[in-house]
Design an enzyme around this catalytic site. Structure first.
Site, PDB file in Angstrom:
ATOM      1  N   CYS A 163       0.878  -1.167   0.000  1.00 11.91           N
ATOM      2  CA  CYS A 163       0.000   0.000   0.000  1.00 11.91           C
ATOM      3  C   CYS A 163       0.913   1.215   0.000  1.00 11.91           C
ATOM      4  O   CYS A 163       2.121   1.088   0.180  1.00 11.91           O
ATOM      5  CB  CYS A 163      -0.853   0.047   1.264  1.00 11.91           C
ATOM      6  SG  CYS A 163      -1.882  -1.402   1.508  1.00 11.91           S
TER       7      CYS A 163
ATOM      8  N   ARG B  90       1.508   1.537  -5.957  1.00 12.34           N
ATOM      9  CA  ARG B  90       1.642   0.604  -4.834  1.00 12.34           C
ATOM     10  C   ARG B  90       0.309  -0.021  -4.447  1.00 12.34           C
ATOM     11  O   ARG B  90       0.253  -0.900  -3.583  1.00 12.34           O
ATOM     12  CB  ARG B  90       2.206   1.329  -3.609  1.00 12.34           C
ATOM     13  CG  ARG B  90       3.571   1.936  -3.832  1.00 12.34           C
ATOM     14  CD  ARG B  90       4.057   2.631  -2.571  1.00 12.34           C
ATOM     15  NE  ARG B  90       4.214   1.700  -1.474  1.00 12.34           N
ATOM     16  CZ  ARG B  90       5.295   0.953  -1.252  1.00 12.34           C
ATOM     17  NH1 ARG B  90       6.330   1.060  -2.054  1.00 12.34           N
ATOM     18  NH2 ARG B  90       5.330   0.131  -0.235  1.00 12.34           N
TER      19      ARG B  90
ATOM     20  N   TRP C 271      -3.823  -1.675  -1.304  1.00  9.61           N
ATOM     21  CA  TRP C 271      -3.811  -2.914  -2.088  1.00  9.61           C
ATOM     22  C   TRP C 271      -4.174  -3.992  -1.080  1.00  9.61           C
ATOM     23  O   TRP C 271      -3.385  -4.333  -0.206  1.00  9.61           O
ATOM     24  CB  TRP C 271      -2.427  -3.154  -2.684  1.00  9.61           C
ATOM     25  CG  TRP C 271      -2.367  -4.368  -3.538  1.00  9.61           C
ATOM     26  CD1 TRP C 271      -1.832  -5.579  -3.216  1.00  9.61           C
ATOM     27  CD2 TRP C 271      -2.829  -4.489  -4.884  1.00  9.61           C
ATOM     28  NE1 TRP C 271      -1.954  -6.442  -4.270  1.00  9.61           N
ATOM     29  CE2 TRP C 271      -2.554  -5.811  -5.302  1.00  9.61           C
ATOM     30  CE3 TRP C 271      -3.474  -3.626  -5.770  1.00  9.61           C
ATOM     31  CZ2 TRP C 271      -2.896  -6.274  -6.575  1.00  9.61           C
ATOM     32  CZ3 TRP C 271      -3.801  -4.084  -7.019  1.00  9.61           C
ATOM     33  CH2 TRP C 271      -3.512  -5.387  -7.416  1.00  9.61           C
TER      34      TRP C 271
ATOM     35  N   ASN D 111       0.970   0.370   6.104  1.00  8.84           N
ATOM     36  CA  ASN D 111       1.376  -0.484   4.984  1.00  8.84           C
ATOM     37  C   ASN D 111       2.137  -1.661   5.579  1.00  8.84           C
ATOM     38  O   ASN D 111       3.104  -1.452   6.310  1.00  8.84           O
ATOM     39  CB  ASN D 111       2.284   0.300   4.026  1.00  8.84           C
ATOM     40  CG  ASN D 111       2.979  -0.607   3.039  1.00  8.84           C
ATOM     41  OD1 ASN D 111       2.412  -1.582   2.575  1.00  8.84           O
ATOM     42  ND2 ASN D 111       4.217  -0.300   2.725  1.00  8.84           N
ATOM     43  N   GLY D 112       1.687  -2.880   5.280  1.00  7.60           N
ATOM     44  CA  GLY D 112       2.356  -4.066   5.813  1.00  7.60           C
ATOM     45  C   GLY D 112       1.328  -5.095   6.239  1.00  7.60           C
ATOM     46  O   GLY D 112       0.163  -5.013   5.842  1.00  7.60           O
TER      47      GLY D 112
ATOM     48  N   GLU E 219       8.898 -20.601 -18.951  1.00  8.96           N
ATOM     49  CA  GLU E 219       8.699 -19.213 -18.524  1.00  8.96           C
ATOM     50  C   GLU E 219       9.822 -18.311 -19.062  1.00  8.96           C
ATOM     51  O   GLU E 219       9.573 -17.190 -19.495  1.00  8.96           O
ATOM     52  CB  GLU E 219       8.627 -19.155 -16.987  1.00  8.96           C
ATOM     53  CG  GLU E 219       8.509 -17.780 -16.388  1.00  8.96           C
ATOM     54  CD  GLU E 219       7.282 -16.980 -16.841  1.00  8.96           C
ATOM     55  OE1 GLU E 219       6.384 -17.548 -17.501  1.00  8.96           O
ATOM     56  OE2 GLU E 219       7.266 -15.772 -16.575  1.00  8.96           O
TER      57      GLU E 219
ATOM     58  N   LYS F 120       9.040 -15.030 -21.395  1.00  7.59           N
ATOM     59  CA  LYS F 120       9.509 -13.653 -21.094  1.00  7.59           C
ATOM     60  C   LYS F 120      10.274 -13.113 -22.292  1.00  7.59           C
ATOM     61  O   LYS F 120      10.096 -11.970 -22.684  1.00  7.59           O
ATOM     62  CB  LYS F 120      10.430 -13.629 -19.866  1.00  7.59           C
ATOM     63  CG  LYS F 120       9.833 -13.677 -18.491  1.00  7.59           C
ATOM     64  CD  LYS F 120       8.856 -12.626 -18.106  1.00  7.59           C
ATOM     65  CE  LYS F 120       7.484 -12.953 -18.595  1.00  7.59           C
ATOM     66  NZ  LYS F 120       6.514 -13.544 -17.808  1.00  7.59           N
TER      67      LYS F 120
ATOM     68  N   GLU G 257       7.874 -12.272 -25.240  1.00  2.00           N
ATOM     69  CA  GLU G 257       6.965 -11.159 -24.974  1.00  2.00           C
ATOM     70  C   GLU G 257       7.617  -9.804 -25.117  1.00  2.00           C
ATOM     71  O   GLU G 257       7.028  -8.896 -25.685  1.00  2.00           O
ATOM     72  CB  GLU G 257       6.478 -11.227 -23.512  1.00  2.00           C
ATOM     73  CG  GLU G 257       5.406 -12.184 -23.218  1.00  2.00           C
ATOM     74  CD  GLU G 257       5.027 -12.053 -21.749  1.00  2.00           C
ATOM     75  OE1 GLU G 257       3.923 -11.574 -21.488  1.00  2.00           O
ATOM     76  OE2 GLU G 257       5.826 -12.411 -20.872  1.00  2.00           O
TER      77      GLU G 257
ATOM     78  N   HIS H 126      14.244 -35.225 -29.676  1.00  2.00           N
ATOM     79  CA  HIS H 126      13.108 -35.779 -30.412  1.00  2.00           C
ATOM     80  C   HIS H 126      12.578 -34.817 -31.473  1.00  2.00           C
ATOM     81  O   HIS H 126      11.441 -34.943 -31.909  1.00  2.00           O
ATOM     82  CB  HIS H 126      11.989 -36.156 -29.423  1.00  2.00           C
ATOM     83  CG  HIS H 126      12.404 -37.222 -28.456  1.00  2.00           C
ATOM     84  ND1 HIS H 126      12.636 -38.523 -28.836  1.00  2.00           N
ATOM     85  CD2 HIS H 126      12.675 -37.176 -27.129  1.00  2.00           C
ATOM     86  CE1 HIS H 126      13.015 -39.236 -27.787  1.00  2.00           C
ATOM     87  NE2 HIS H 126      13.053 -38.436 -26.730  1.00  2.00           N
TER      88      HIS H 126
ATOM     89  N   LYS I  79      -2.394  -6.509 -19.908  1.00  2.00           N
ATOM     90  CA  LYS I  79      -2.084  -7.089 -18.603  1.00  2.00           C
ATOM     91  C   LYS I  79      -3.135  -8.101 -18.177  1.00  2.00           C
ATOM     92  O   LYS I  79      -2.826  -9.124 -17.600  1.00  2.00           O
ATOM     93  CB  LYS I  79      -1.985  -5.956 -17.565  1.00  2.00           C
ATOM     94  CG  LYS I  79      -1.550  -6.415 -16.178  1.00  2.00           C
ATOM     95  CD  LYS I  79      -0.096  -6.826 -16.160  1.00  2.00           C
ATOM     96  CE  LYS I  79       0.367  -7.397 -14.851  1.00  2.00           C
ATOM     97  NZ  LYS I  79       1.557  -8.246 -14.980  1.00  2.00           N
TER      98      LYS I  79
HETATM   99  C1  F6R Z   1       3.017 -13.253 -19.224  1.00  2.00           C
HETATM  100  C2  F6R Z   1       1.722 -12.901 -18.692  1.00  2.00           C
HETATM  101  C3  F6R Z   1       0.533 -13.664 -19.145  1.00  2.00           C
HETATM  102  C4  F6R Z   1      -0.368 -13.971 -17.947  1.00  2.00           C
HETATM  103  C5  F6R Z   1      -1.677 -14.621 -18.426  1.00  2.00           C
HETATM  104  C6  F6R Z   1      -2.563 -15.009 -17.259  1.00  2.00           C
HETATM  105  O1  F6R Z   1       4.034 -12.444 -18.744  1.00  2.00           O
HETATM  106  O2  F6R Z   1       1.618 -12.000 -17.898  1.00  2.00           O
HETATM  107  O3  F6R Z   1       0.908 -14.827 -19.796  1.00  2.00           O
HETATM  108  O4  F6R Z   1       0.321 -14.814 -17.089  1.00  2.00           O
HETATM  109  O5  F6R Z   1      -2.379 -13.732 -19.253  1.00  2.00           O
HETATM  110  O6  F6R Z   1      -2.882 -13.913 -16.473  1.00  2.00           O
HETATM  111  P1  F6R Z   1      -3.430 -14.097 -15.001  1.00  2.00           P
HETATM  112  O7  F6R Z   1      -2.357 -14.672 -14.171  1.00  2.00           O
HETATM  113  O8  F6R Z   1      -3.828 -12.720 -14.578  1.00  2.00           O
HETATM  114  O9  F6R Z   1      -4.614 -15.019 -15.088  1.00  2.00           O
END
Ligand code: F6R
Length: 598
Positions: A2, A28, A75, A101-102, A471, A475, A478, A494, A593
């Site tokens: 927060c 935050r 948050w 905050n905490g 992963e 990254k 993306e 394979h 996002k």
């Molecule tokens: C990758 C990324 C996406 C999310 C995916 C699921 O960096 O951010 O692949 O992981 O869209 O999102 P959540 O976790 O919000 O369901």
């Protein structure tokens, strides 16, 4: 996570300083906000929603004037976003207002004690115990400062706390494991979770240390230790570009979030590890009884965490499987009343994951959301919720939330799987420090410089490191827009081996010195023999370095923890390659996002 702000002085309008500060802290947390102004009366204004909702609510209200105030942008961790759960919180007689905050670990015990003494709580937050403790001390005859200190002495956990009292022009503050910085101005003094909150007014700051208290008045700031002895402080002048608000000096949110991981991981573990017994305690899942198989549903990065979670459960003898949520259909997948279906979703709003959870629930399964967002759709609709407590993640590419998902799923596996978890607990507790070591010592930037022009990037790993390989590739794709692929190391021969050339670096995740490391080294030799550069992410326990062109070193950890620690190196490599290519790191093209369409 927060954000808190405070101002005392008559050089500026207090409400304006607080609202500006909260806007600068919204990175935050942004699910509710509030301010308290202490004059002859104590006036508290708070609203669910972003700071703009609070601003609209204050339009036309008589909030201007008054020399002292505190504010908060939230948050959620305890209790969903609502007007009642928003800070500041007050005692029953409205004599003191508190922002925090905490996480207060012993809040339930204190709440029970205060309730038994006749105190009525109006929120579900852990914070509300603080103003009531202060109120009790005021009733007992202590002055505001002593009442504040006594309340802070009672609480355990992490906190940056500030309090204002009716009829007083002083802010009292304390810090333990949550950030708190004081601003020294010509026209008043400030306190905040982070510099952006007041940098437009002053660039002179005092950083409070853990265990310190501050008394902030127009005439000056006094910092004391736990015993009340005055601590000598130094005022630092900082260089800060107001444009950088929220990034805390980092170039990108993603970079900042990578570096925040030690803190967010500690927050995820706080109050969940019983140090004495070597056990994990997840109070929120006390009534979760797992009788049959466990299915995970998730997308993208969260799916990689789900793969890791299912491997953890399988290891404990529990039938578990991870599904891409978009491929999950209850008519094709056997799911019934004895199943637990776990939706792993940072946002708690991903449409594919929500649909899968709803189908599982309709088929009679028990459902659990592992999410970062309190009161998100997943948290509200599932039978149970486990929060990963990573704080808001602004960068589109998930980083700190993946690490916190891994840690939360490890804790979940210990709770569901039972048995002796001592080794896992030991590993978990050391993860934040080991991640910090990687952040301090990583040579990922040099590796990125070496391979920024590569044709493609491959990532290989086995067992717990297999989801990390996936992963690492996600990254890289993306944020660099370049081809990257993660493979189970044994699968390379394979088919994918045909892709390998001297222009395709292969990142090999090799931790430990057991069978898994030995087999992965076999796969490393296969790519090396075909001329591909090898970057070993290793703790140095095996001899993989012999076959590697570059080494990204990680501290030795338990096998479970090694996956979280090693992943940080791959986050850094992807970040630096994207940075060198000048990509839009926080908002990569074509991505959002939160994906709320199927
Ligand atoms: C990758 C990324 C996406 C999310 C995916 C699921 O960096 O951010 O692949 O992981 O869209 O999102 P959540 O976790 O919000 O369901």
């Amino acid at each position: 996570m927060c954000g808190i702000i405070g101002y005392v002085g008559d050089g500026h309008d207090t409400a304006d300083v607080l609202l500006d500060g909260l806007s600068g802290l919204e990175y935050r947390g942004y699910d509710s906000a509030g301010i308290a102004l202490a004059n002859a009366t104590l006036d508290v204004f708070k609203r669910e929603g972003e700071v703009s909702a609070l601003e609209s609510a204050l339009e036309g209200a008589d909030v201007h004037g008054g020399a002292v105030g505190i504010g908060h942008t939230r948050w959620s961790t305890h209790g969903p976003p609502s007007d009642a759960n928003a800070h500041p919180h007050t005692d029953e007689r409205n004599r003191v207002a508190v922002v925090h905050n905490g996480i207060i670990e012993n809040y339930q015990e204190i709440r029970d004690e205060l309730t038994a003494a006749g105190v009525t709580f109006v929120s579900e937050t852990d914070t509300e115990v603080v103003p009531h403790l202060i109120g009790q001390a005021l009733d007992a005859g202590y002055d505001p400062e002593e009442a504040f200190r006594r309340a802070v002495d009672r609480i355990e956990g992490s906190y940056a706390i500030a309090a204002v009292f009716v009829g007083s022009e002083t802010i009292y503050a304390a810090r333990e494991s949550s950030p708190l910085v004081l601003g020294v101005g010509d026209e008043g003094h400030y306190l905040a979770s982070d510099v952006p909150a007041f940098v437009e007014y002053t660039d002179r700051v005092i950083y409070l240390d853990d265990g310190e208290f501050a008394r902030i008045e127009e005439g000056g700031i006094v910092v004391t230790d736990r015993e009340g002895l005055v601590v000598e402080t130094s005022i630092e002048t900082i260089e800060w570009d107001p444009e950088e608000t929220g990034k805390s000096g980092y170039d990108h949110y993603m970079q900042k979030e990578i570096y925040e991981q030690p803190t967010s991981l500690r927050q995820c573990l706080r109050g969940r590890v019983d140090e004495l017994e070597g056990e994990i305690v997840l109070e929120e899942l006390a009534d979760l009884a797992v009788e049959g198989p466990v299915q995970f549903v998730a997308c993208g990065t969260s799916y990689h965490a789900a793969l890791y979670g299912s491997a953890l459960l399988q290891e404990r003898g529990i039938p578990a499987q991870a599904f891409l949520a978009s491929e999950y259909a209850s008519e094709r997948v056997p799911v019934g009343e004895d199943h637990l279906v776990v939706g792993v979703t940072q946002s708690g709003e991903t449409a594919d994951t929500m649909r899968a959870l709803r189908e599982a629930s309709a088929a009679g399964a028990e459902t659990l959301a592992v999410t970062n967002v309190v009161a998100s759709s997943a948290a509200r609709e599932c039978d149970h919720a486990l929060y990963i407590r990573a704080g808001p993640e602004i960068g589109v590419a998930a980083t700190k939330t993946f690490a916190s998902q891994q840690v939360a799923l490890t804790a979940l596996a210990c709770v569901i799987g039972g048995g002796d978890s001592r080794e896992v607990v030991r590993g978990l507790r050391s993860v934040p420090d080991k991640v910090q070591t990687v952040l301090d010592e990583s040579t990922a930037r040099e590796v990125a410089a070496e391979y920024v022009d590569a044709d493609a990037y491959f990532f290989i790993g086995r067992h717990y490191q297999y989801p990390v390989a996936l992963e690492g590739a996600l990254k890289m794709k993306e944020i660099t827009y370049k081809h990257a692929e993660g493979f189970a190391a044994g699968e390379l021969k394979h088919g994918p081996l045909a892709l390998v050339t001297e222009r395709t670096p292969v990142f090999a995740l090799v931790t430990g010195d057991g069978e898994i490391a030995r087999k992965t080294i076999g796969n490393v030799k296969e790519v090396e023999a075909r001329g591909a550069p090898v970057v070993a992410v290793t703790d140095g326990q095996s001899d993989v370095e012999q076959y590697a062109d570059h080494v990204l070193r990680v501290p030795t950890s338990t096998p479970v923890a090694a996956a979280t620690v090693a992943n940080v190196q791959l986050q850094l490599v992807a970040y630096w390659v994207a940075n060198m290519l000048g990509r839009s790191i926080d908002k990569p093209r074509n991505l959002a996002k939160s994906v709320t369409v199927e």
